[in-house]
Scaffold this motif. Structure first.
Motif, PDB file in Angstrom:
ATOM      1  N   CYS A   1       1.027  -1.115   0.088  1.00  0.00           N
ATOM      2  CA  CYS A   1       0.109   0.052   0.020  1.00  0.00           C
ATOM      3  C   CYS A   1       0.961   1.499   0.053  1.00  0.00           C
ATOM      4  O   CYS A   1       2.010   1.079   0.198  1.00  0.00           O
ATOM      5  CB  CYS A   1      -0.794   0.035   1.214  1.00  0.00           C
ATOM      6  N   PHE A   2       0.240   2.333  -0.340  1.00  0.00           N
ATOM      7  CA  PHE A   2       0.955   3.713  -0.003  1.00  0.00           C
ATOM      8  C   PHE A   2       1.094   3.824   1.493  1.00  0.00           C
ATOM      9  O   PHE A   2       0.427   3.544   2.137  1.00  0.00           O
ATOM     10  CB  PHE A   2       0.444   4.569  -0.688  1.00  0.00           C
ATOM     11  N   HIS A   3       2.183   5.015   1.653  1.00  0.00           N
ATOM     12  CA  HIS A   3       2.351   5.179   3.144  1.00  0.00           C
ATOM     13  C   HIS A   3       1.604   6.250   3.467  1.00  0.00           C
ATOM     14  O   HIS A   3       1.974   7.002   4.586  1.00  0.00           O
ATOM     15  CB  HIS A   3       3.877   5.436   3.334  1.00  0.00           C
ATOM     16  N   LYS A   4       0.557   6.659   3.230  1.00  0.00           N
ATOM     17  CA  LYS A   4      -0.540   7.767   3.599  1.00  0.00           C
ATOM     18  C   LYS A   4      -1.927   7.071   3.981  1.00  0.00           C
ATOM     19  O   LYS A   4      -2.241   6.335   3.182  1.00  0.00           O
ATOM     20  CB  LYS A   4      -0.322   8.923   2.736  1.00  0.00           C
TER      21      LYS A   4
ATOM     22  N   TYR B   1      -5.913  -8.665   4.812  1.00  0.00           N
ATOM     23  CA  TYR B   1      -4.691  -8.588   5.230  1.00  0.00           C
ATOM     24  C   TYR B   1      -4.015  -7.885   4.396  1.00  0.00           C
ATOM     25  O   TYR B   1      -4.408  -7.475   3.374  1.00  0.00           O
ATOM     26  CB  TYR B   1      -4.295 -10.232   5.198  1.00  0.00           C
ATOM     27  N   ILE B   2      -2.660  -7.664   4.874  1.00  0.00           N
ATOM     28  CA  ILE B   2      -1.836  -6.881   3.901  1.00  0.00           C
ATOM     29  C   ILE B   2      -0.379  -7.058   4.156  1.00  0.00           C
ATOM     30  O   ILE B   2      -0.087  -7.202   5.279  1.00  0.00           O
ATOM     31  CB  ILE B   2      -2.023  -5.242   4.026  1.00  0.00           C
ATOM     32  N   ILE B   3       0.400  -7.323   3.081  1.00  0.00           N
ATOM     33  CA  ILE B   3       1.771  -7.761   3.218  1.00  0.00           C
ATOM     34  C   ILE B   3       2.429  -6.091   3.171  1.00  0.00           C
ATOM     35  O   ILE B   3       2.229  -5.536   2.217  1.00  0.00           O
ATOM     36  CB  ILE B   3       2.460  -8.421   1.847  1.00  0.00           C
ATOM     37  N   ILE B   4       3.406  -5.929   4.029  1.00  0.00           N
ATOM     38  CA  ILE B   4       4.161  -4.708   4.219  1.00  0.00           C
ATOM     39  C   ILE B   4       5.759  -4.976   4.255  1.00  0.00           C
ATOM     40  O   ILE B   4       6.014  -5.892   5.184  1.00  0.00           O
ATOM     41  CB  ILE B   4       3.506  -3.673   5.227  1.00  0.00           C
ATOM     42  N   GLY B   5       6.357  -4.505   3.738  1.00  0.00           N
ATOM     43  CA  GLY B   5       7.861  -4.526   3.702  1.00  0.00           C
ATOM     44  C   GLY B   5       8.610  -5.625   3.108  1.00  0.00           C
ATOM     45  O   GLY B   5       9.813  -5.964   3.148  1.00  0.00           O
TER      46      GLY B   5
ATOM     47  N   GLN C   1      10.763   4.422   7.794  1.00  0.00           N
ATOM     48  CA  GLN C   1       9.748   5.613   7.969  1.00  0.00           C
ATOM     49  C   GLN C   1       8.688   5.169   7.297  1.00  0.00           C
ATOM     50  O   GLN C   1       7.703   5.374   7.849  1.00  0.00           O
ATOM     51  CB  GLN C   1      10.445   6.962   7.605  1.00  0.00           C
ATOM     52  N   MET C   2       8.822   5.000   5.886  1.00  0.00           N
ATOM     53  CA  MET C   2       7.692   4.748   5.160  1.00  0.00           C
ATOM     54  C   MET C   2       6.941   3.248   5.716  1.00  0.00           C
ATOM     55  O   MET C   2       5.704   3.585   5.714  1.00  0.00           O
ATOM     56  CB  MET C   2       8.183   4.398   3.618  1.00  0.00           C
ATOM     57  N   LEU C   3       7.809   2.244   5.988  1.00  0.00           N
ATOM     58  CA  LEU C   3       7.097   1.289   6.552  1.00  0.00           C
ATOM     59  C   LEU C   3       6.409   1.329   7.694  1.00  0.00           C
ATOM     60  O   LEU C   3       5.373   0.634   8.038  1.00  0.00           O
ATOM     61  CB  LEU C   3       8.084   0.237   6.575  1.00  0.00           C
ATOM     62  N   ARG C   4       7.027   2.183   8.708  1.00  0.00           N
ATOM     63  CA  ARG C   4       6.362   2.439   9.750  1.00  0.00           C
ATOM     64  C   ARG C   4       4.609   2.999   9.568  1.00  0.00           C
ATOM     65  O   ARG C   4       3.920   2.743  10.247  1.00  0.00           O
ATOM     66  CB  ARG C   4       7.412   3.326  10.912  1.00  0.00           C
ATOM     67  N   ASN C   5       4.884   3.954   8.811  1.00  0.00           N
ATOM     68  CA  ASN C   5       3.524   4.742   8.278  1.00  0.00           C
ATOM     69  C   ASN C   5       2.722   3.637   7.789  1.00  0.00           C
ATOM     70  O   ASN C   5       1.378   3.652   7.922  1.00  0.00           O
ATOM     71  CB  ASN C   5       3.926   5.822   7.500  1.00  0.00           C
ATOM     72  N   LYS C   6       3.055   2.900   6.775  1.00  0.00           N
ATOM     73  CA  LYS C   6       2.188   2.048   6.178  1.00  0.00           C
ATOM     74  C   LYS C   6       1.667   0.957   6.972  1.00  0.00           C
ATOM     75  O   LYS C   6       0.342   0.498   7.184  1.00  0.00           O
ATOM     76  CB  LYS C   6       3.151   0.945   5.438  1.00  0.00           C
ATOM     77  N   VAL C   7       2.538   0.339   8.162  1.00  0.00           N
ATOM     78  CA  VAL C   7       1.847  -0.387   9.147  1.00  0.00           C
ATOM     79  C   VAL C   7       0.778   0.310  10.104  1.00  0.00           C
ATOM     80  O   VAL C   7       0.007  -0.308  10.319  1.00  0.00           O
ATOM     81  CB  VAL C   7       3.259  -1.198  10.028  1.00  0.00           C
ATOM     82  N   ARG C   8       1.457   1.414  10.452  1.00  0.00           N
ATOM     83  CA  ARG C   8       0.410   2.297  11.478  1.00  0.00           C
ATOM     84  C   ARG C   8      -0.943   2.406  10.609  1.00  0.00           C
ATOM     85  O   ARG C   8      -1.936   2.202  11.352  1.00  0.00           O
ATOM     86  CB  ARG C   8       1.120   3.552  11.658  1.00  0.00           C
TER      87      ARG C   8
END
Ligand code: PGA
Length: 248
Positions: free
Chosen positions: A66-69, A91-95, A107-114
């Protein structure tokens, strides 16, 4: 509970629903079906139709990235976790290392997860060392860094899944020795306990060249909570054989 999660990457058109349909028919009649959960992650283009189709069936549909916003933004070509949730993604795969190599940073990954957690998606967060890290015995350092720079104690642990995917094993046919896999998975769980200050940890999956032949070796390692499967998830037969052989 074990997880068998298929990552289709850039694969699939509407008629590819047949592949998942066959997997669903297998699960329906499998006497082991209460022991595991199946998730398939097709490309963005198929998520809505597949999520509708499998809504009351035994397979969950997820996204690969996904995008990080949050919500909406003015980023061309971007898709937010909110948008994915709205079309039925669970579900979503991130990273994934594919996306890390294309520029996803911590930083982007933290936003995606959040943001994904905020919208109640279950996050499959991928980590893993590359060949050079492994050779230089930097695996623990890298795994710890990848976990602690993205995950925060306040994150909903129950909606998190970690996928340990050594980069050198993805799509190569090479897999870690059982000894290394036990060592690294235990280390990941130990690190997660520290991050969440908890006795429990999110499930930790293994990913990288999992197939119906090597799954028997993995099935002996009980601390692995499931698998993230790329290539072999694009064939119903291969995917079903992985599950059959796991419980053999
Ligand atoms: P692979 O891919 O099973 O084809 O190695 C795994 C992944 O990239 O998640």
């Amino acid at each position: 509970m074990k997880y068998f999660i298929g990552n289709w990457k850039m694969f699939g058109v509407p008629k590819s629903v047949n592949i998942i349909n066959k997997i669903n028919s297998f699960v329906k009649n499998d006497r082991n079906r209460n022991k595991y959960r199946i998730v398939l992650t097709p490309p963005y283009t198929l998520i809505e139709t597949f999520a509708k189709y499998f809504k009351n069936k035994l397979i969950s549909i997820g996204a690969q990235n996904c995008f990080h916003k949050d919500l909406f933004s003015s980023n061309t070509g971007a898709v937010s976790p909110y948008m994915l949730k709205q079309i039925g993604s669970k579900y979503i795969i991130i990273g994934h290392s594919d996306n890390r190599s294309e520029g996803d940073n911590d930083q982007m990954l933290r936003n995606k997860v959040r943001f994904a957690l905020k919208h109640n998606l279950r996050v499959i967060f991928c980590i893993g060392e590359n060949k050079k890290h492994k050779k230089n015995k930097k695996t623990f350092t890298v795994l710890k860094q990848q976990l602690s720079s993205v995950l925060e104690k306040k994150f909903k642990m129950n909606n998190l899944i970690i996928a340990y995917e050594p980069i050198w094993s993805i799509g190569t046919g090479m897999i870690p020795s059982s000894e290394d896999l036990i060592k690294n998975t235990s280390f990941i769980k130990k690190t997660l306990k520290k991050i969440f200050n908890s006795k429990k940890t999110p499930p930790v999956l293994y990913g990288g060249s999992v197939d119906s032949n090597n799954i028997e070796q993995f099935s002996k390692i009980n601390i692995i909570d499931g698998f993230l499967i790329g290539g072999a998830s694009k064939s119903s037969k291969k995917f079903i054989d992985i599950i059959k052989n796991y419980y053999r």
